[in-house]
Design a protein around this motif. Structure first.
Motif, PDB file in Angstrom:
ATOM      1  N   GLY A  10       7.430  17.367 -12.157  1.00 29.00           N
ATOM      2  CA  GLY A  10       6.115  16.764 -12.064  1.00 29.00           C
ATOM      3  C   GLY A  10       5.841  16.118 -10.724  1.00 29.00           C
ATOM      4  O   GLY A  10       6.354  16.533  -9.677  1.00 29.00           O
ATOM      5  N   GLU A  11       5.020  15.078 -10.765  1.00 35.83           N
ATOM      6  CA  GLU A  11       4.597  14.402  -9.545  1.00 35.83           C
ATOM      7  C   GLU A  11       5.743  13.599  -8.926  1.00 35.83           C
ATOM      8  O   GLU A  11       6.701  13.225  -9.587  1.00 35.83           O
ATOM      9  N   HIS A  12       5.599  13.368  -7.644  1.00 32.62           N
ATOM     10  CA  HIS A  12       6.554  12.547  -6.914  1.00 32.62           C
ATOM     11  C   HIS A  12       6.360  11.097  -7.323  1.00 32.62           C
ATOM     12  O   HIS A  12       5.273  10.532  -7.185  1.00 32.62           O
ATOM     13  N   VAL A  13       7.408  10.474  -7.829  1.00 36.55           N
ATOM     14  CA  VAL A  13       7.295   9.129  -8.388  1.00 36.55           C
ATOM     15  C   VAL A  13       7.582   8.062  -7.342  1.00 36.55           C
ATOM     16  O   VAL A  13       6.777   7.168  -7.094  1.00 36.55           O
ATOM     17  N   SER A  14       8.745   8.144  -6.701  1.00 42.26           N
ATOM     18  CA  SER A  14       9.136   7.102  -5.740  1.00 42.26           C
ATOM     19  C   SER A  14      10.209   7.644  -4.829  1.00 42.26           C
ATOM     20  O   SER A  14      10.726   8.755  -5.014  1.00 42.26           O
ATOM     21  N   VAL A  15      10.528   6.846  -3.824  1.00 36.10           N
ATOM     22  CA  VAL A  15      11.598   7.165  -2.891  1.00 36.10           C
ATOM     23  C   VAL A  15      12.411   5.904  -2.679  1.00 36.10           C
ATOM     24  O   VAL A  15      11.870   4.810  -2.509  1.00 36.10           O
ATOM     25  N   VAL A  16      13.737   6.042  -2.711  1.00 35.71           N
ATOM     26  CA  VAL A  16      14.645   4.899  -2.616  1.00 35.71           C
ATOM     27  C   VAL A  16      15.680   5.195  -1.543  1.00 35.71           C
ATOM     28  O   VAL A  16      16.206   6.313  -1.453  1.00 35.71           O
ATOM     29  N   ALA A  17      15.963   4.183  -0.722  1.00 33.40           N
ATOM     30  CA  ALA A  17      16.976   4.310   0.322  1.00 33.40           C
ATOM     31  C   ALA A  17      18.344   4.026  -0.271  1.00 33.40           C
ATOM     32  O   ALA A  17      18.576   2.955  -0.833  1.00 33.40           O
ATOM     33  N   GLU A  18      19.247   4.992  -0.161  1.00 33.64           N
ATOM     34  CA  GLU A  18      20.604   4.833  -0.678  1.00 33.64           C
ATOM     35  C   GLU A  18      21.558   4.332   0.396  1.00 33.64           C
ATOM     36  O   GLU A  18      22.616   3.797   0.086  1.00 33.64           O
ATOM     37  N   GLY A  19      21.214   4.526   1.653  1.00 35.99           N
ATOM     38  CA  GLY A  19      22.055   4.115   2.766  1.00 35.99           C
ATOM     39  C   GLY A  19      21.391   4.481   4.073  1.00 35.99           C
ATOM     40  O   GLY A  19      20.190   4.790   4.116  1.00 35.99           O
ATOM     41  N   ASP A  20      22.140   4.434   5.141  1.00 31.93           N
ATOM     42  CA  ASP A  20      21.608   4.805   6.443  1.00 31.93           C
ATOM     43  C   ASP A  20      21.329   6.301   6.467  1.00 31.93           C
ATOM     44  O   ASP A  20      22.239   7.125   6.297  1.00 31.93           O
ATOM     45  N   ARG A  21      20.050   6.665   6.598  1.00 36.71           N
ATOM     46  CA  ARG A  21      19.601   8.053   6.661  1.00 36.71           C
ATOM     47  C   ARG A  21      19.952   8.824   5.388  1.00 36.71           C
ATOM     48  O   ARG A  21      20.182  10.023   5.418  1.00 36.71           O
ATOM     49  N   VAL A  22      20.003   8.121   4.265  1.00 40.85           N
ATOM     50  CA  VAL A  22      20.229   8.724   2.937  1.00 40.85           C
ATOM     51  C   VAL A  22      19.128   8.230   2.012  1.00 40.85           C
ATOM     52  O   VAL A  22      19.001   7.021   1.781  1.00 40.85           O
ATOM     53  N   VAL A  23      18.332   9.157   1.501  1.00 33.89           N
ATOM     54  CA  VAL A  23      17.154   8.816   0.707  1.00 33.89           C
ATOM     55  C   VAL A  23      17.158   9.668  -0.563  1.00 33.89           C
ATOM     56  O   VAL A  23      17.534  10.843  -0.533  1.00 33.89           O
ATOM     57  N   THR A  24      16.737   9.067  -1.678  1.00 35.49           N
ATOM     58  CA  THR A  24      16.613   9.775  -2.953  1.00 35.49           C
ATOM     59  C   THR A  24      15.150   9.823  -3.360  1.00 35.49           C
ATOM     60  O   THR A  24      14.488   8.782  -3.434  1.00 35.49           O
ATOM     61  N   HIS A  25      14.665  11.029  -3.622  1.00 33.08           N
ATOM     62  CA  HIS A  25      13.302  11.244  -4.100  1.00 33.08           C
ATOM     63  C   HIS A  25      13.326  11.432  -5.614  1.00 33.08           C
ATOM     64  O   HIS A  25      14.156  12.174  -6.144  1.00 33.08           O
ATOM     65  N   PHE A  26      12.420  10.771  -6.306  1.00 32.58           N
ATOM     66  CA  PHE A  26      12.326  10.861  -7.763  1.00 32.58           C
ATOM     67  C   PHE A  26      11.044  11.595  -8.135  1.00 32.58           C
ATOM     68  O   PHE A  26       9.960  11.264  -7.635  1.00 32.58           O
ATOM     69  N   PHE A  27      11.207  12.590  -9.043  1.00 33.25           N
ATOM     70  CA  PHE A  27      10.080  13.362  -9.521  1.00 33.25           C
ATOM     71  C   PHE A  27       9.999  13.248 -11.039  1.00 33.25           C
ATOM     72  O   PHE A  27      11.031  13.141 -11.726  1.00 33.25           O
ATOM     73  N   GLU A  28       8.806  13.303 -11.553  1.00 29.12           N
ATOM     74  CA  GLU A  28       8.605  13.258 -12.994  1.00 29.12           C
ATOM     75  C   GLU A  28       9.132  14.536 -13.645  1.00 29.12           C
ATOM     76  O   GLU A  28       8.964  15.632 -13.096  1.00 29.12           O
ATOM     77  N   CYS A  29       9.767  14.396 -14.821  1.00 31.51           N
ATOM     78  CA  CYS A  29      10.298  15.543 -15.554  1.00 31.51           C
ATOM     79  C   CYS A  29       9.367  15.869 -16.721  1.00 31.51           C
ATOM     80  O   CYS A  29       9.094  15.006 -17.557  1.00 31.51           O
ATOM     81  N   LYS A  30       8.885  17.104 -16.747  1.00 33.53           N
ATOM     82  CA  LYS A  30       7.982  17.543 -17.807  1.00 33.53           C
ATOM     83  C   LYS A  30       8.687  18.439 -18.822  1.00 33.53           C
ATOM     84  O   LYS A  30       8.021  19.082 -19.629  1.00 33.53           O
ATOM     85  N   GLU A  31       9.997  18.457 -18.786  1.00 36.66           N
ATOM     86  CA  GLU A  31      10.752  19.263 -19.734  1.00 36.66           C
ATOM     87  C   GLU A  31      10.599  18.686 -21.144  1.00 36.66           C
ATOM     88  O   GLU A  31      10.772  17.482 -21.352  1.00 36.66           O
ATOM     89  N   PRO A  32      10.251  19.508 -22.150  1.00 35.23           N
ATOM     90  CA  PRO A  32      10.125  18.983 -23.521  1.00 35.23           C
ATOM     91  C   PRO A  32      11.440  18.380 -24.015  1.00 35.23           C
ATOM     92  O   PRO A  32      12.501  18.961 -23.863  1.00 35.23           O
ATOM     93  N   GLY A  33      11.355  17.214 -24.601  1.00 34.61           N
ATOM     94  CA  GLY A  33      12.542  16.540 -25.096  1.00 34.61           C
ATOM     95  C   GLY A  33      13.183  15.599 -24.101  1.00 34.61           C
ATOM     96  O   GLY A  33      14.155  14.922 -24.440  1.00 34.61           O
TER      97      GLY A  33
END
Length: 305
Positions: free
Chosen positions: A39-62
């Motif tokens: 789904g849509e892009h939810v947020s972005v979080v910095a895990e460390g120096d030049r390390v980033v995690t992107h979170f996307f919405e999951c539309k999978e049933p269940g």
């Protein structure tokens, strides 16, 4: 507080180049899942120096409340962003599976079917040792003093409300012997009851056919008096299919007190095929083999002139 500790507790600012790699992260999430369930892009979080995690919405049933997490990174002074990992993580309101419960705690009365085995532990409180050639009974025995005191305390209220004949009278003796009844079962009544009970919980039922042993040797069998006691008893296994019912002594189920888990038969190892070596096959028989006379050997390959 040291500077390193202060710096570790300070929220990091996501790397700008990694934070802008949304399409790269989305492509990685869709490759791990299926197109259309990211789904849509939810947020972005910095895990460390030049390390980033992107979170996307999951539309999978269940998977309500779950999010696709794609971690990207880049090397120092580099402009190319590379993929680190892609996982599916639960969110704060994610729908999670219930906590795993061992089978011994999940089992409920009536769950046992034909062919199922329910082994009993060596220290099962529902069973006690049989003949031990000792005078003192086990603590949990039905004839032990501790058990007798517990039963008398629990049945005190019931005994007070029941009219009990005076001890020593003919009426009390007749009641204790089971003779204080105007009528009793006839031979026909006994045979009819035996036929009904044997049809439901007898030796010919599918449960008894798949049982490891019969009820006559089970510790959960409660003996009954009278002539029917020679062929029937009461099942006292709460997990058995006949708990609290009259069962034939030839009946049985997987909840037998002496049931054990049968070892699985050994499976043969899969065949090993040697695909690295080759075998040579001659187009004509060898002259020194003795199977074909030397005069009969063909003069050309495959016998063609």
């Amino acid at each position: 507080m040291s500077a390193a500790t202060t710096r570790s507790r300070t929220p990091r600012t996501p790397d700008r180049v990694c934070a802008e790699a949304v399409e790269l992260a989305r492509a990685a999430a869709e490759e791990a899942a299926f197109p259309g369930v990211v789904g849509e892009h939810v947020s972005v979080v910095a895990e460390g120096d030049r390390v980033v995690t992107h979170f996307f919405e999951c539309k999978e049933p269940g998977y309500r409340g779950w999010r696709w997490a794609v971690t990207v990174t880049r090397a120092s002074r580099a402009k190319n962003v590379t993929l680190d990992e892609t996982v599916l993580l639960p969110g704060d309101d994610a729908l999670l599976a219930p906590e795993w419960v061992p089978w011994s705690e999940r089992l409920r009365p009536g769950d046992m079917g034909p062919g199922d085995l329910l082994p009993t532990d060596a220290d099962d409180l529902r069973l006690e040792q049989g003949w031990s050639d000792e005078d003192a009974p086990p603590p949990n025995s039905v004839v032990s003093e501790e058990m007798a005191e517990l039963v008398e305390a629990e049945d005190a209220d019931v005994t007070d409300r029941v009219v009990v004949p005076a001890r020593g009278s003919i009426t009390s003796v007749a009641e204790e012997l089971g003779m204080r009844r105007a009528r009793v079962l006839s031979r026909y009544g006994l045979h009819s009851a035996a036929d009904r009970w044997d049809e439901s919980f007898g030796a010919k039922t599918p449960m008894a056919q798949a049982a490891p042993a019969s009820c006559v040797s089970c510790g959960f069998l409660v003996k009954i008096g009278g002539s029917l006691g020679q062929a029937f008893g009461v099942c006292a296994n709460e997990f058995g299919p006949a708990d609290g019912r009259l069962v034939s002594l030839s009946y049985g189920c997987g909840g037998h007190s002496e049931a054990a888990v049968m070892p699985k038969p050994l499976r043969p190892a899969p065949p090993v095929l040697d695909s690295m070596a080759t075998d040579e096959f001659s187009l004509r028989p060898a002259a020194d083999s003795g199977s074909v006379p030397a005069a009969d050997l063909a003069t050309s390959d495959l016998g063609h002139s």
